[in-house]
Scaffold this motif. Structure first.
Motif, mmCIF file in Angstrom:
data_model
loop_
_atom_site.group_PDB
_atom_site.id
_atom_site.type_symbol
_atom_site.label_atom_id
_atom_site.label_comp_id
_atom_site.label_asym_id
_atom_site.label_seq_id
_atom_site.Cartn_x
_atom_site.Cartn_y
_atom_site.Cartn_z
ATOM 1 N N LYS A 34 6.382 3.862 -21.289
ATOM 2 C CA LYS A 34 6.846 3.310 -20.010
ATOM 3 C C LYS A 34 5.644 2.773 -19.263
ATOM 4 C CE LYS A 34 9.532 4.466 -15.925
ATOM 5 N NZ LYS A 34 8.891 4.928 -14.709
ATOM 6 N N GLU A 60 4.141 0.590 -15.897
ATOM 7 C CA GLU A 60 4.346 0.001 -14.573
ATOM 8 C C GLU A 60 3.466 -1.234 -14.493
ATOM 9 O OE1 GLU A 60 6.540 3.540 -13.817
ATOM 10 O OE2 GLU A 60 6.600 1.470 -13.102
ATOM 11 N N MET A 117 -1.986 -5.188 -12.714
ATOM 12 C CA MET A 117 -2.166 -3.781 -13.055
ATOM 13 C C MET A 117 -1.111 -3.385 -14.070
ATOM 14 S SD MET A 117 -2.618 -1.811 -9.521
ATOM 15 C CE MET A 117 -3.182 -2.549 -8.047
ATOM 16 N N SER A 141 0.004 0.158 -15.902
ATOM 17 C CA SER A 141 -0.320 1.576 -15.921
ATOM 18 C C SER A 141 0.704 2.372 -16.713
ATOM 19 C CB SER A 141 -0.402 2.097 -14.485
ATOM 20 O OG SER A 141 -0.558 3.497 -14.486
ATOM 21 N N ILE A 144 -0.456 5.755 -17.452
ATOM 22 C CA ILE A 144 -1.013 7.111 -17.351
ATOM 23 C C ILE A 144 -1.039 7.634 -15.924
ATOM 24 C CG2 ILE A 144 -2.429 6.901 -19.438
ATOM 25 C CD1 ILE A 144 -4.809 6.203 -17.620
ATOM 26 N N GLY A 145 -0.438 6.928 -15.001
ATOM 27 C CA GLY A 145 -0.393 7.441 -13.640
ATOM 28 C C GLY A 145 -1.581 7.062 -12.780
ATOM 29 N N THR A 146 -2.513 6.320 -13.345
ATOM 30 C CA THR A 146 -3.616 5.798 -12.535
ATOM 31 C C THR A 146 -3.861 4.343 -12.954
ATOM 32 O OG1 THR A 146 -5.388 6.349 -14.087
ATOM 33 C CG2 THR A 146 -4.757 8.059 -12.532
ATOM 34 N N MET A 147 -4.774 3.691 -12.259
ATOM 35 C CA MET A 147 -5.067 2.300 -12.593
ATOM 36 C C MET A 147 -5.836 2.180 -13.905
ATOM 37 S SD MET A 147 -6.035 0.761 -8.879
ATOM 38 C CE MET A 147 -6.633 -0.797 -9.481
ATOM 39 N N LEU A 182 6.491 1.342 -9.211
ATOM 40 C CA LEU A 182 5.653 2.102 -8.293
ATOM 41 C C LEU A 182 6.081 1.805 -6.853
ATOM 42 C CD1 LEU A 182 2.351 1.072 -9.990
ATOM 43 C CD2 LEU A 182 3.321 3.352 -10.085
ATOM 44 N N PHE A 188 0.130 5.282 -6.964
ATOM 45 C CA PHE A 188 0.267 5.754 -8.333
ATOM 46 C C PHE A 188 0.444 7.269 -8.267
ATOM 47 C CE2 PHE A 188 -0.935 1.989 -10.765
ATOM 48 C CZ PHE A 188 -1.564 1.216 -9.803
ATOM 49 N N PRO A 189 0.933 7.878 -9.359
ATOM 50 C CA PRO A 189 1.086 9.336 -9.316
ATOM 51 C C PRO A 189 -0.208 10.076 -8.989
ATOM 52 C CG PRO A 189 2.303 8.432 -11.161
ATOM 53 C CD PRO A 189 1.559 7.293 -10.539
ATOM 54 N N LYS A 190 -1.350 9.569 -9.502
ATOM 55 C CA LYS A 190 -2.586 10.303 -9.266
ATOM 56 C C LYS A 190 -3.664 9.451 -8.604
ATOM 57 C CE LYS A 190 -2.354 11.651 -13.732
ATOM 58 N NZ LYS A 190 -2.828 12.243 -14.997
ATOM 59 N N GLN A 191 -3.265 8.373 -7.949
ATOM 60 C CA GLN A 191 -4.271 7.481 -7.388
ATOM 61 C C GLN A 191 -3.615 6.638 -6.299
ATOM 62 O OE1 GLN A 191 -5.903 4.619 -10.233
ATOM 63 N NE2 GLN A 191 -7.953 5.258 -9.658
#
Lengths: 124, 156
Positions: A23, A25, A38, A40, A42-45, B42, B63-66
């Motif tokens: 998945k 984003e 962007m 993503s 993994i939950g970060t940039m 997001l 973001f989930p962690k940022q």
């Protein structure tokens, strides 16, 4: 699965899709002097790259792609940025690109999937 | 209501820039955020604020962690890019200019305080002109207010 924020002066696309089983984003924004993309998983940039067209008088444009934050030992990321900046350039824009890739795998299929998805939803 | 909003983007009597127009702005932003969450993407919050004759355009992507944030001042230039995170073991905040850095560090203080406020890693793009502490302070204030209202900040 796509939303476009239009009234705000920076056009921005935000979508969620599946790339090679993960998945992803995807966010694409168009600033006055840059494009921001962007992707993503993994939950970060993740890793941030900067790609620009070089000023020059040669017939064929040259590009400069560099990692400005994150993994510097993953050539697929640089290749992805290079493909996108070349596409931006061939579409007639000389704006540089800031690309952030936070990916679970760096396989060829994932890269191709990202490049094609970004081009499909491009703002240039 | 929609009519009032478009008026806000144009030449508005500064005296009217009060809680009223801010509330309308909040409503439109809230709609944007809800739509994104529903789409499965997001949360992106985009809004503009007029403060002391300067128009700030702000963008927050959670973001989930940022957290990614962009601040534009009277323009939509991308500006300088900063990365900030808390460091181990001392928990002080490290800030790095990763794009466009001259000796000017207009956004680095804002990036640092964003990490303190949210507890997350922060990537901040900032095109506030240098040597303008008032502009910086106003932009940061609006950004922080929005972060609190979105619930992205952690309690002290």
């Amino acid at each position: 699965m796509e939303s476009l924020v239009q009234r705000f002066p920076v056009p921005c696309k935000n979508l969620s899709l599946d790339i090679n089983g993960n998945k992803t984003e995807l966010v694409i924004c168009s600033y006055e002097d840059h494009f921001l993309v962007m992707a993503s998983q993994i939950g970060t940039m993740g890793t941030i790259l900067h790609a620009r067209k070089e000023e020059g008088v040669a017939i064929h444009p040259t590009f400069n792609v560099s990692v400005i934050f994150g993994k510097r030992d993953e050539p697929m990321l640089v290749a992805c940025a290079r493909q996108l900046i070349e596409h931006i350039s061939s579409s007639g824009s000389s704006r540089p690109l800031v690309l952030s890739l936070g990916l679970k795998d760096h396989s060829m299929e994932t890269m191709k999937g990202i490049v094609s998805s970004v081009i499909e939803h491009r703002l240039w | 209501m929609a009519g009032r909003e478009s008026e806000y983007d144009g030449a508005v009597n500064p005296d009217l820039v009060s809680d009223q127009s801010l509330k309308l702005q909040d409503q439109s932003t809230h709609l944007t955020t809800t739509a994104n969450a529903a789409a499965g993407g997001l949360e992106i919050t985009c809004f503009s604020e007029l403060v002391d004759d300067a128009t700030f355009h702000l963008q927050i992507i959670r973001f989930p962690k940022q957290i990614y944030a962009w601040i534009g001042c009277n323009s939509t230039k991308f500006g300088d890019l900063y990365a900030a995170a808390s460091t181990r073991p001392s928990n002080t905040i490290g800030v790095a200019s990763i794009l466009g850095g001259s000796s000017d560090n207009t956004g680095s203080g804002i990036a640092r305080r964003l990490v303190l406020k949210t507890g997350l890693n922060v990537i901040l793009a900032c095109s506030i002109p240098k040597n303008s502490p008032m502009l910086e302070a106003n932009a940061e204030k609006k950004l922080m207010e929005k972060l609190v209202s979105l619930g992205y900040t952690q309690p002290r």
